[in-house]
Enzyme design. Structure first.
Site, PDB file in Angstrom:
ATOM      1  N   ASP A 126       1.017  15.820  -5.120  1.00  0.00           N
ATOM      2  CA  ASP A 126       0.250  16.047  -3.906  1.00  0.00           C
ATOM      3  C   ASP A 126       0.859  15.158  -2.810  1.00  0.00           C
ATOM      4  OD1 ASP A 126      -2.014  16.605  -2.168  1.00  0.00           O
ATOM      5  OD2 ASP A 126      -2.784  14.631  -2.766  1.00  0.00           O
ATOM      6  N   ASP A 153      -4.832  13.220  -5.655  1.00  0.00           N
ATOM      7  CA  ASP A 153      -5.996  12.363  -5.401  1.00  0.00           C
ATOM      8  C   ASP A 153      -7.257  13.124  -5.024  1.00  0.00           C
ATOM      9  OD1 ASP A 153      -5.055  13.167  -2.798  1.00  0.00           O
ATOM     10  OD2 ASP A 153      -6.300  11.564  -1.963  1.00  0.00           O
TER      11      ASP A 153
END
Ligand SMILES: [Mg+2]
Length: 383
Positions: free
Chosen positions: A122, A324
């Site tokens: 990410d 996250d």
């Protein structure tokens, strides 16, 4: 689908995953303590076309609670010898279920032995710090070097909610694969195995490399542009709010909005969504995200890229996904359910996840990536 009221409660549920082995029998990997498994659907906030009053909807669906808690308070275990706070203890207990990927690195490399590692990363909050201005979420040069280094050894893809162009601009490494708009805009390797997909075309990028573009939500582009303009218009009076067009999805950032105005933002966005039954709303870290109602997410993007790389249903591949946010849970779940690899949740606060391991923040992600590269450099060339 409604947001569960306790979707991000620090008290973790103990629902057992489908498989007692963390990485499945065919993987040859050791059993691992059961971690909290959470349905990715429970982590999504979607707003159906309800007819009740706006404020009632906002409150009853847990919007305000979700908005207040969508960005974890930064808390750190106290290693200075002073008394631990309740938060410290909670975090340490949480790490019993989601061990540090740094502390567990030896175990990870034993899983990876003789397998082809594929890295999915990410961007925001993983490679870059969360910052007040999303246009300034730059990654450090050290992080860029670390990503560049691991990409020399392993197929590496960035999977982000941002537009693909934006995240490529931030990362600046053309040797990676990119999936923007939560996986709805994929630039992956050319491969016959996925060329039969609808909305899949070959293309040549600026550097002349032939790539494959897969854009399953292309029919939504006019609708996304329209709601983007509407959201810009209706939020322009709310100081601190910003609306970002991520091409196949739209982000309404409220990180810089005074908390007293969050209800207003929630009402405005909720109200406009009623005109778009083919769009849904999900919730990230201080951001509301408008996305097409489409059975496609970061998890599907991972599967697509693995297939493009020729690793679909392969026992000899170990995908690792580091992220996250709630949207990353879809990818964690795909890896968990497929018994193929594992997710690493980046979080400085306890939260339920489908990941297997944890890292505290982007600085620990940097250390992890360095370790991965060092491990490769020191290991046999066939790895
Ligand atoms: Mg993120």
């Amino acid at each position: 689908m409604e947001l569960e009221r306790n979707h991000n409660a620090s008290v973790l549920n103990d629902a057992s995953p489908k498989n007692s082995s963390r990485l499945g029998p065919h993987s040859g990997l050791p059993k691992y303590p059961t971690s909290a498994a959470v349905s990715s659907s429970s982590l999504l906030l979607t707003i159906p076309g309800k007819k009740t009053g706006l404020l009632d909807d906002v409150r009853s669906t847990g919007w305000l609670d979700a908005m207040k808690s969508s960005s974890p308070t930064h808390m750190f275990p106290n290693d200075s010898g002073t008394e631990l706070t309740e938060n410290d203890i909670a975090y340490r207990n949480w790490m019993l279920k989601y061990p540090s990927a740094l502390a567990s690195f030896g175990k990870l490399t034993s899983y990876a032995k003789d397998k082809k590692v594929v890295l999915f990363l990410d961007y925001d909050g993983t490679l870059s710090p969360i910052v007040d201005n999303p246009d300034e979420a730059y990654m450090s040069n050290n992080m860029r070097l670390a990503v560049q280094n691991v990409a020399k050894y392993f197929p590496t893809a960035i999977i982000s909610g941002r537009s693909r162009d934006k995240v490529l601009e931030f990362v600046g490494l053309t040797e990676l694969y990119y999936a923007g708009s939560h996986g709805m805009d994929i630039m992956g390797p050319v491969s016959p195995s996925t060329n039969t997909h609808e909305n899949c075309v070959r293309s040549t990028e600026k550097q002349g490399k032939e790539v494959k573009l897969y854009q399953p939500a292309s029919e939504f582009l006019p609708m996304i542009d329209e709601i983007y303009r509407s959201l810009v218009e209706i939020t322009k009076e709310i100081e601190g709010s910003t609306v970002e067009n991520n091409r196949f999805c739209v982000s309404v950032h409220y990180r810089n909005v005074e908390e007293k105005s969050w209800t207003t933002i929630a009402e405005l966005v909720h109200d406009i969504m009623k005109n778009y039954p083919r769009l849904r709303l999900t919730h990230g870290r201080k951001v509301l995200e408008v996305r097409p109602v489409l059975d496609w997410d970061k998890g599907k993007a991972c599967e697509f890229l693995l297939k493009s790389l020729g690793y679909s249903n392969s026992d000899n591949v170990l995908p690792i996904y580091v992220g996250d946010d709630r949207t990353d849970e879809d990818a964690f779940k795909v890896l968990r359910d497929g018994n193929q690899g594992f997710g690493i949740l980046v979080s400085s606060a306890p939260k339920a996840s489908n990941a297997f391991y944890s890292l505290r923040d982007p600085s620990e992600v940097l250390e992890f990536l360095k370790l991965v590269a060092m491990w490769k450099e020191s290991s046999a060339p066939q790895l």
